[in-house]
Write a protein that holds these residues in place. Structure first.
Motif, PDB file in Angstrom:
ATOM      1  N   SER B 318       2.303   9.452   1.669  1.00  0.00           N
ATOM      2  CA  SER B 318       1.097  10.168   1.240  1.00  0.00           C
ATOM      3  C   SER B 318       1.194  11.634   1.633  1.00  0.00           C
ATOM      4  N   SER B 327       1.497  13.173  -7.445  1.00  0.00           N
ATOM      5  CA  SER B 327       0.738  11.980  -7.109  1.00  0.00           C
ATOM      6  C   SER B 327       1.697  10.960  -6.508  1.00  0.00           C
ATOM      7  N   ALA B 329       3.691   7.716  -5.578  1.00  0.00           N
ATOM      8  CA  ALA B 329       4.189   6.504  -6.219  1.00  0.00           C
ATOM      9  C   ALA B 329       5.356   5.941  -5.422  1.00  0.00           C
ATOM     10  N   ARG B 333       4.988   2.477  -8.845  1.00  0.00           N
ATOM     11  CA  ARG B 333       3.602   2.046  -8.707  1.00  0.00           C
ATOM     12  C   ARG B 333       2.814   3.138  -8.013  1.00  0.00           C
ATOM     13  N   LYS B 334       1.669   3.484  -8.566  1.00  0.00           N
ATOM     14  CA  LYS B 334       0.814   4.459  -7.927  1.00  0.00           C
ATOM     15  C   LYS B 334       0.140   3.791  -6.725  1.00  0.00           C
ATOM     16  N   ILE B 335       0.024   4.513  -5.637  1.00  0.00           N
ATOM     17  CA  ILE B 335      -0.661   3.983  -4.451  1.00  0.00           C
ATOM     18  C   ILE B 335      -2.075   4.544  -4.425  1.00  0.00           C
ATOM     19  N   SER B 336      -3.057   3.679  -4.269  1.00  0.00           N
ATOM     20  CA  SER B 336      -4.445   4.132  -4.350  1.00  0.00           C
ATOM     21  C   SER B 336      -4.850   4.876  -3.085  1.00  0.00           C
ATOM     22  N   ASP B 337      -5.875   5.747  -3.226  1.00  0.00           N
ATOM     23  CA  ASP B 337      -6.410   6.453  -2.066  1.00  0.00           C
ATOM     24  C   ASP B 337      -6.964   5.480  -1.037  1.00  0.00           C
ATOM     25  N   GLY B 338      -7.580   4.395  -1.524  1.00  0.00           N
ATOM     26  CA  GLY B 338      -8.147   3.403  -0.612  1.00  0.00           C
ATOM     27  C   GLY B 338      -7.074   2.789   0.267  1.00  0.00           C
ATOM     28  N   ASN B 339      -5.918   2.549  -0.322  1.00  0.00           N
ATOM     29  CA  ASN B 339      -4.786   1.979   0.406  1.00  0.00           C
ATOM     30  C   ASN B 339      -4.352   2.915   1.531  1.00  0.00           C
ATOM     31  N   VAL B 340      -4.278   4.218   1.231  1.00  0.00           N
ATOM     32  CA  VAL B 340      -3.893   5.194   2.251  1.00  0.00           C
ATOM     33  C   VAL B 340      -4.973   5.277   3.332  1.00  0.00           C
ATOM     34  N   ARG B 341      -6.250   5.260   2.907  1.00  0.00           N
ATOM     35  CA  ARG B 341      -7.335   5.323   3.895  1.00  0.00           C
ATOM     36  C   ARG B 341      -7.294   4.134   4.839  1.00  0.00           C
ATOM     37  N   ARG B 342      -6.961   2.932   4.314  1.00  0.00           N
ATOM     38  CA  ARG B 342      -6.868   1.755   5.180  1.00  0.00           C
ATOM     39  C   ARG B 342      -5.723   1.910   6.167  1.00  0.00           C
TER      40      ARG B 342
END
Ligand SMILES: [K+]
Ligand SMILES: [K+]
Lengths: 439, 439
Positions: B318, B327, B329, B333-342
């Motif tokens: 990230s 962005s 990937a 696969r794109k990694i979601s912002d939520g995934n990084v926040r977790r």
């Protein structure tokens, strides 16, 4: 994609600092060549970098080994470096404010009205004015304190020197043993603390405070985050230092002075780098607490360094809101995911650089790990506290510290600007989303 | 809002581990009461927690101070604890996969077909089968090695014990001085490394590897991230250890054995906790490198601990993509912002817990800071490497380590599930967005 103007700003800032360091190096080298202890070119470069980056790590004793003219050069470099950082960082925030639309601009710039070039000039004047008023006002009590031990001329020079050095979060001192002779009084450490904290809040927050107090309106999310994080760090750091070092570094003082000195070390670790208590006398836990404060540092747009209070605050609030399952808000403003990602990038880049610095120092230098790690963290955070090995470093070690000081000050600043100013929409490739288990 | 079923799963996992620890404590306490050195109840609790959480920190010498029956209890606790963690974590990932839709499910579970209850049971059987095959297969070379020094009965027990202990990343050893007698050979450390790495990858990645090799298709983003991060950590750790300790901890061996032992310590620091070289003989830089590996640890759904390879990998990628302005990937696969926040929340929670543990230990115990910090990091990461002070800790110190072991294993696991399973859409309050300067 980087725009032409964004590249120009990064280059201007970097070249500005580099020229200032180069000019300072040559001045210090020549001015001190006739002195009893001439400076080597490397030590002149080290001293100039440390002054311009307002770090305060020293390879020579500022009061003893530098000629009087060189001491003047140091304080001018500190003032220019400190103002340069404040101006550059504030300009970046104002420019960013422009980019993110009218509502954001107001939040960023606290109602300063910098939409027009004349508004920006007015902001610059106010910033300079505030700086000089603070420095002159604080010189008076410092002068009175120094009069007890020095001649009026010396006392005046030392008062101005320490006032500038404290407001710029530089941590340079012309006194033997720095401020260690003043651990038994309240006045001098108190004045220095006020200078450090106001210098370390950043002018936008100060301005925001003035405007909001006058208009009785709410503070911006930025100011709230800066003030909260600063309060928590200063108070938390002081409490931890009292717990770890009541019987160690802080022993030999009555309780009120223990609290005052703990508060002082907590304030100063956040990038000023003065010390009333010798750092090697602290317990390892105390030194560790100082390290945490050093890494977090001061606030953006200020004279201080570190990953910044806002970065640490954003990462903490983001984690907290993630744990609670609520969306993230500070002072009724939602914080965007992009903002958190940028904070993360700054923290990761910072920590990786410090780790690299520590590992390189350990491979080149024979000193114990903890000592070298502390110097690296202190250099990168432009703090300047030291466990005492910096003057004994070899040439490669000094070069590593010089690079850490420069990168911790100028690199992180221009890097942030480059990262934010870039048009993120330029990258148009989209992928299907995935989700990776963590923890 | 937490759903009923999510709360039930967290409770089941926590209660399961607590009951296992309680049963183990009572068994160890009673079985060892007739032995020459009876265990105190606190030491029995410590040993049981360390075994169930597959940590491997010890307050008593497993081979010398525990009765043979107690040694069997320890290895059964390790096997149940290790399988329990793998099963619970895998179940969580499979359940999460269900929640996030059909496309994600396939990514998570590597085509195992766990949509139906019978599919999930099949996955569980495969996982058990793989575990036992690995452990039995590895026992054979270990048995041959141990035959040189022990009777066939002892050699068999020790072979099974070390095979289970290594695959479960437990790090317990029945040998005097652990594996320190085997730093001069390739076979035993090699077998142990294979067990540790396969146990630490997580069964979903292993399964994904099997399926993809057979079908010649692409690996999932999860598997790519796990394999890349694991490779970088193992290789990077070994190189750094060679650089820091060629003349220190690793001295006295020819170069190939230096490399082999550096590789071994790099693999084992990532939560297994065996050592062929005594940890106190490493340089401080070497110990620091081990600490970094300990904190990152192994992969989710495995027997290993730490913040996990995927967490560290996501935070790194990230930051990298933020710096590059692209962005994010991984494997298309794109990694979601939520995934990084977790990932960020896990890392922040983990680091804050370790800091709290270090500070508490330092306030309660008289040992040097570095030593206590290493034990705290080792306990929280369920690694079990030690600089040797754990057996000498006071009762409060032991309780702090017990809590760190439990929280590092069970807490982080159930906490993650609670965080992810929660319906984030429940929080509907929206605020105007703001943007806070960082760095
Ligand atoms: K400083
Ligand atoms: K372990």
């Amino acid at each position: 994609m980087k725009t032409y103007s964004s590249l120009r700003i990064e280059k201007t800032i970097t070249l500005g600092f580099l020229s200032l360091i180069a000019a300072g190096t040559l001045l210090l080298w020549t001015l001190n060549s006739g002195h009893e202890k001439p400076l080597s070119l490397l030590d002149a470069l080290f001293t100039s970098t440390s002054a311009v980056c307002v770090t305060g790590l020293v390879v020579v004793d500022t009061g003893r080994d530098l000629a009087p003219a060189s001491q003047w050069v140091v304080i001018v470099l500190i003032q220019l470096g400190g103002l340069g950082v404040m101006t550059a960082a504030t300009a970046i925030m104002v420019l960013l404010g422009r980019r993110v639309g009218i509502r954001q601009r107001l939040l960023f710039t606290g109602g300063f009205g910098v939409e027009t070039p004349s508004g920006a000039v007015k902001l610059l004047y106010r910033m300079l004015g505030f700086t000089f008023i603070m420095e002159i006002a604080a010189s008076i009590p410092l002068f009175i304190v120094f009069l007890r031990s020095f001649s009026p001329g010396e006392a005046l020079f030392d008062a101005v020197f320490h006032s500038v050095s404290a407001f710029c979060n530089a941590g340079f001192s012309t006194l033997r043993g720095g401020l260690e002779g003043y651990s038994g009084q309240f006045l001098l450490p108190g004045v220095i603390m006020i200078l450090i904290v106001t210098g370390g809040l950043g002018f936008l927050v100060i301005g925001d405070l003035f405007v909001r107090l006058r208009e009785r309106s709410h503070l911006s999310a930025h100011s709230i985050l800066v003030l909260r994080t600063t309060a928590v760090l200063v108070a938390g750091g002081a409490v931890l230092l009292l717990a770890s070092d009541s019987a160690r570094g802080l022993s030999g003082h009555p309780l009120p002075l223990k609290i005052w000195n703990a508060l002082f070390q907590s304030v100063t670790a956040r990038t000023a780098g003065f010390n009333t208590i010798p750092i090697p006398s602290f317990s390892s836990l105390g030194v560790f607490v100082l390290c945490i404060l050093v890494v977090i540092g001061a606030s953006p747009g200020s004279t201080g360094g570190g990953i910044k209070t806002t970065t640490a605050g954003l990462l903490f609030y983001s984690s907290l809101s993630e744990i609670r399952g609520k969306s993230m808000a500070i002072g009724n403003r939602k914080i965007s995911d992009g903002n958190v990602r940028r904070a993360l990038a700054v923290a990761v880049l910072y920590i990786l650089t410090v780790l690299l610095g520590i590992i390189l120092l350990c491979l080149f230098e024979p000193f114990p790990f903890g000592t070298l790690a502390f110097e690296a963290v202190s250099a990168m955070g432009t703090v300047g506290l030291s466990l005492g090995v910096t003057p004994s470093l070899s040439a490669p070690g000094k070069v590593i510290i010089i690079l850490l000081m420069f990168w911790g000050r100028v690199g992180i600043l221009t890097f942030m600007y480059g990262m934010i100013s870039r048009d993120r929409e330029a990258s148009k490739i989209t992928f299907a989303e995935t989700n990776i288990p963590v923890g």
